[in-house]
Design a protein around this motif. Structure first.
Motif, PDB file in Angstrom:
ATOM      1  N   ARG A 117       6.723   8.596   4.028  1.00 50.70           N
ATOM      2  CA  ARG A 117       7.943   8.247   3.300  1.00 50.70           C
ATOM      3  C   ARG A 117       7.991   6.765   2.912  1.00 50.70           C
ATOM      4  O   ARG A 117       8.998   6.298   2.399  1.00 50.70           O
ATOM      5  CB  ARG A 117       9.176   8.579   4.157  1.00 50.70           C
ATOM      6  N   ALA A 118       6.916   6.050   3.163  1.00 46.47           N
ATOM      7  CA  ALA A 118       6.899   4.609   2.918  1.00 46.47           C
ATOM      8  C   ALA A 118       6.655   4.300   1.448  1.00 46.47           C
ATOM      9  O   ALA A 118       5.974   5.044   0.738  1.00 46.47           O
ATOM     10  CB  ALA A 118       5.838   3.947   3.777  1.00 46.47           C
ATOM     11  N   ARG A 119       7.200   3.171   1.009  1.00 50.32           N
ATOM     12  CA  ARG A 119       6.913   2.658  -0.332  1.00 50.32           C
ATOM     13  C   ARG A 119       6.225   1.292  -0.276  1.00 50.32           C
ATOM     14  O   ARG A 119       5.504   0.924  -1.189  1.00 50.32           O
ATOM     15  CB  ARG A 119       8.200   2.557  -1.148  1.00 50.32           C
ATOM     16  N   ARG A 120       6.461   0.561   0.813  1.00 47.96           N
ATOM     17  CA  ARG A 120       5.789  -0.718   1.020  1.00 47.96           C
ATOM     18  C   ARG A 120       5.272  -0.761   2.464  1.00 47.96           C
ATOM     19  O   ARG A 120       6.037  -0.584   3.411  1.00 47.96           O
ATOM     20  CB  ARG A 120       6.744  -1.899   0.787  1.00 47.96           C
ATOM     21  N   ILE A 121       3.970  -0.962   2.599  1.00 46.88           N
ATOM     22  CA  ILE A 121       3.383  -1.128   3.922  1.00 46.88           C
ATOM     23  C   ILE A 121       2.534  -2.391   3.915  1.00 46.88           C
ATOM     24  O   ILE A 121       2.174  -2.919   2.857  1.00 46.88           O
ATOM     25  CB  ILE A 121       2.527   0.080   4.353  1.00 46.88           C
ATOM     26  N   VAL A 122       2.218  -2.880   5.102  1.00 44.07           N
ATOM     27  CA  VAL A 122       1.289  -4.003   5.220  1.00 44.07           C
ATOM     28  C   VAL A 122       0.094  -3.559   6.056  1.00 44.07           C
ATOM     29  O   VAL A 122       0.253  -2.844   7.052  1.00 44.07           O
ATOM     30  CB  VAL A 122       1.957  -5.251   5.847  1.00 44.07           C
ATOM     31  N   VAL A 123      -1.071  -3.950   5.610  1.00 41.52           N
ATOM     32  CA  VAL A 123      -2.305  -3.740   6.370  1.00 41.52           C
ATOM     33  C   VAL A 123      -2.701  -5.080   6.962  1.00 41.52           C
ATOM     34  O   VAL A 123      -2.933  -6.051   6.231  1.00 41.52           O
ATOM     35  CB  VAL A 123      -3.436  -3.194   5.477  1.00 41.52           C
ATOM     36  N   ILE A 124      -2.749  -5.158   8.277  1.00 43.14           N
ATOM     37  CA  ILE A 124      -3.124  -6.387   8.969  1.00 43.14           C
ATOM     38  C   ILE A 124      -4.589  -6.261   9.377  1.00 43.14           C
ATOM     39  O   ILE A 124      -4.941  -5.433  10.223  1.00 43.14           O
ATOM     40  CB  ILE A 124      -2.231  -6.625  10.199  1.00 43.14           C
ATOM     41  N   ASP A 125      -5.429  -7.073   8.767  1.00 41.80           N
ATOM     42  CA  ASP A 125      -6.875  -6.963   8.945  1.00 41.80           C
ATOM     43  C   ASP A 125      -7.411  -8.161   9.742  1.00 41.80           C
ATOM     44  O   ASP A 125      -7.481  -9.271   9.240  1.00 41.80           O
ATOM     45  CB  ASP A 125      -7.551  -6.895   7.574  1.00 41.80           C
ATOM     46  N   SER A 126      -7.727  -7.912  11.012  1.00 41.70           N
ATOM     47  CA  SER A 126      -8.401  -8.899  11.867  1.00 41.70           C
ATOM     48  C   SER A 126      -7.570 -10.136  12.165  1.00 41.70           C
ATOM     49  O   SER A 126      -8.119 -11.202  12.439  1.00 41.70           O
ATOM     50  CB  SER A 126      -9.749  -9.323  11.244  1.00 41.70           C
ATOM     51  N   VAL A 127      -6.261 -10.030  12.149  1.00 35.47           N
ATOM     52  CA  VAL A 127      -5.389 -11.134  12.568  1.00 35.47           C
ATOM     53  C   VAL A 127      -5.310 -11.107  14.090  1.00 35.47           C
ATOM     54  O   VAL A 127      -4.892 -10.100  14.680  1.00 35.47           O
ATOM     55  CB  VAL A 127      -3.979 -11.012  11.949  1.00 35.47           C
ATOM     56  N   VAL A 128      -5.721 -12.197  14.735  1.00 35.35           N
ATOM     57  CA  VAL A 128      -5.898 -12.173  16.189  1.00 35.35           C
ATOM     58  C   VAL A 128      -4.920 -13.063  16.954  1.00 35.35           C
ATOM     59  O   VAL A 128      -4.854 -12.986  18.177  1.00 35.35           O
ATOM     60  CB  VAL A 128      -7.345 -12.579  16.563  1.00 35.35           C
ATOM     61  N   ASP A 129      -4.169 -13.875  16.268  1.00 33.59           N
ATOM     62  CA  ASP A 129      -3.229 -14.757  16.955  1.00 33.59           C
ATOM     63  C   ASP A 129      -1.940 -13.995  17.264  1.00 33.59           C
ATOM     64  O   ASP A 129      -1.309 -13.424  16.359  1.00 33.59           O
ATOM     65  CB  ASP A 129      -2.930 -15.983  16.085  1.00 33.59           C
ATOM     66  N   THR A 130      -1.520 -14.008  18.528  1.00 33.81           N
ATOM     67  CA  THR A 130      -0.340 -13.233  18.930  1.00 33.81           C
ATOM     68  C   THR A 130       0.927 -13.716  18.235  1.00 33.81           C
ATOM     69  O   THR A 130       1.792 -12.910  17.876  1.00 33.81           O
ATOM     70  CB  THR A 130      -0.154 -13.304  20.449  1.00 33.81           C
ATOM     71  N   ALA A 134       5.955  -3.155 -10.196  1.00 32.97           N
ATOM     72  CA  ALA A 134       6.175  -1.823 -10.748  1.00 32.97           C
ATOM     73  C   ALA A 134       5.517  -0.725  -9.916  1.00 32.97           C
ATOM     74  O   ALA A 134       5.797   0.457 -10.128  1.00 32.97           O
ATOM     75  CB  ALA A 134       5.648  -1.768 -12.178  1.00 32.97           C
ATOM     76  N   ALA A 135       4.663  -1.105  -8.975  1.00 38.59           N
ATOM     77  CA  ALA A 135       3.955  -0.103  -8.180  1.00 38.59           C
ATOM     78  C   ALA A 135       4.937   0.723  -7.351  1.00 38.59           C
ATOM     79  O   ALA A 135       5.767   0.168  -6.637  1.00 38.59           O
ATOM     80  CB  ALA A 135       2.935  -0.785  -7.272  1.00 38.59           C
ATOM     81  N   GLU A 136       4.847   2.027  -7.459  1.00 36.51           N
ATOM     82  CA  GLU A 136       5.734   2.901  -6.696  1.00 36.51           C
ATOM     83  C   GLU A 136       5.455   2.765  -5.200  1.00 36.51           C
ATOM     84  O   GLU A 136       6.384   2.712  -4.388  1.00 36.51           O
ATOM     85  CB  GLU A 136       5.541   4.351  -7.140  1.00 36.51           C
ATOM     86  N   ARG A 137       4.179   2.720  -4.862  1.00 33.31           N
ATOM     87  CA  ARG A 137       3.775   2.544  -3.466  1.00 33.31           C
ATOM     88  C   ARG A 137       2.698   1.469  -3.399  1.00 33.31           C
ATOM     89  O   ARG A 137       1.701   1.539  -4.128  1.00 33.31           O
ATOM     90  CB  ARG A 137       3.241   3.857  -2.874  1.00 33.31           C
ATOM     91  N   LEU A 138       2.903   0.486  -2.531  1.00 29.54           N
ATOM     92  CA  LEU A 138       1.999  -0.658  -2.477  1.00 29.54           C
ATOM     93  C   LEU A 138       1.686  -1.018  -1.037  1.00 29.54           C
ATOM     94  O   LEU A 138       2.596  -1.121  -0.206  1.00 29.54           O
ATOM     95  CB  LEU A 138       2.629  -1.851  -3.191  1.00 29.54           C
ATOM     96  N   ALA A 139       0.406  -1.220  -0.763  1.00 32.02           N
ATOM     97  CA  ALA A 139      -0.046  -1.690   0.545  1.00 32.02           C
ATOM     98  C   ALA A 139      -0.510  -3.136   0.394  1.00 32.02           C
ATOM     99  O   ALA A 139      -1.448  -3.411  -0.368  1.00 32.02           O
ATOM    100  CB  ALA A 139      -1.186  -0.826   1.074  1.00 32.02           C
ATOM    101  N   ILE A 140       0.141  -4.045   1.099  1.00 34.52           N
ATOM    102  CA  ILE A 140      -0.171  -5.471   1.037  1.00 34.52           C
ATOM    103  C   ILE A 140      -1.146  -5.779   2.168  1.00 34.52           C
ATOM    104  O   ILE A 140      -0.840  -5.540   3.337  1.00 34.52           O
ATOM    105  CB  ILE A 140       1.112  -6.309   1.181  1.00 34.52           C
ATOM    106  N   VAL A 141      -2.314  -6.303   1.832  1.00 31.70           N
ATOM    107  CA  VAL A 141      -3.381  -6.487   2.820  1.00 31.70           C
ATOM    108  C   VAL A 141      -3.488  -7.965   3.175  1.00 31.70           C
ATOM    109  O   VAL A 141      -3.764  -8.807   2.313  1.00 31.70           O
ATOM    110  CB  VAL A 141      -4.727  -5.967   2.272  1.00 31.70           C
ATOM    111  N   MET A 142      -3.279  -8.274   4.462  1.00 27.81           N
ATOM    112  CA  MET A 142      -3.324  -9.650   4.958  1.00 27.81           C
ATOM    113  C   MET A 142      -4.548  -9.835   5.853  1.00 27.81           C
ATOM    114  O   MET A 142      -4.825  -9.002   6.715  1.00 27.81           O
ATOM    115  CB  MET A 142      -2.060  -9.978   5.757  1.00 27.81           C
TER     116      MET A 142
END
Length: 268
Positions: A119-132, A213-221
């Motif tokens: 049901r998500a429209r905006r998600i974030v992908v956290i790639d190899s972030v290691v600092d707490t 305009a993206a209906e569903r977007l994954a933001i990759v950090m």
């Protein structure tokens, strides 16, 4: 509830709060379901409200009938270990934030990627972030700025690390999250376009109309030092930069995440 006065740093039962490392806590109860530590009354209340199961409390004496009275009341039949502030600091190795720690069970089962994306429209992908601290700050921004779910690569820091939980102010309990073991393009199957935050020659600015305009977007950090890997950038649908001034070329990953979440939020 049994109030247990701590008289020795080797007292049985307090290992959860003292000698066990974060890695040992994750495996301390049963295979696949360990323990994490929530710190401060506010964060503990958020975790309890979200359905996390408490195991034991460590509480300064003055807070049992004070700031943590409602928490102690909700944790009936669980041990409440207590002692003076100085003794508890010696036990844990740090001064307790607002004088209360709660050992809690990790979920028996994590959501699937499909669960997060359904049901998500905006998600974030956290790639190899290691600092707490960065993990906690990203989760707090995600909760505040309209991100519907979080996916983390296995090379990222555990969001239930004590410091990450505290920095997030309990937001790790508010935003659904799970581990991403699949390649980035598999998110297309759930209807997502992927936007990698990186500086490249062909990157588009954060305020580009195609992103909003993206209906569903994954933001990759990406990770704090090197950012996203070339293969991750190549796999993304868009490469995105934050326009900056004064010849500054980048922001801390947590700050960059907050800016991106706000700019790319769904206009509700």
């Amino acid at each position: 509830m049994p109030i247990v006065e701590i008289t020795s740093l080797r007292q049985p039962g307090i290992e959860l709060f003292s000698t066990l490392t974060e890695a040992q806590l994750r495996q301390s109860v049963e295979p696949g379901r360990g323990i994490f530590i929530a710190e401060s009354p506010k964060v503990i209340r958020v975790a309890l409200q979200a359905g996390y199961e408490p195991v034991a409390l460590l509480c300064e004496e003055r807070h049992i009938a004070g700031d943590a009275a409602d928490i102690v009341a909700r944790c009936q039949d669980l041990p409440v270990y207590t002692g003076p502030r100085e003794l508890l600091a010696s036990l844990t190795g740090y001064t307790l934030t607002r004088g209360v720690l709660c050992a809690m069970r990790r979920p028996a089962q994590w959501p699937t990627v499909a669960d997060i994306c359904r049901r998500a429209r905006r998600i974030v992908v956290i790639d190899s972030v290691v600092d707490t601290t960065n993990i906690g700050a990203i989760f707090r921004s995600a909760a505040a700025l309209g991100i519907d779910g979080v996916l983390l690569t296995r090379t990222s820091c555990d969001p239930l690390n004590r410091r990450a939980v505290r920095v997030s102010m309990g937001s790790v309990f508010l935003v659904p999250w799970t581990w991403l073991d699949e390649p980035l393009p598999t998110l297309h199957a759930y209807g997502f376009r992927t936007a990698a935050m990186a500086l490249t020659d062909d990157s588009v600015p954060l305020d580009h109309p195609v992103l909003k305009a993206a209906e569903r977007l994954a933001i990759v950090m990406g990770t704090e030092g090197d950012g996203l890997s070339p293969s991750t950038i190549a796999a993304a649908d868009y490469v995105v930069r934050i326009p900056m001034f004064h010849e500054v070329d980048s922001l801390n990953v947590a700050a960059a995440a907050a800016v991106a979440f706000w700019e790319l939020r769904v206009q509700r």
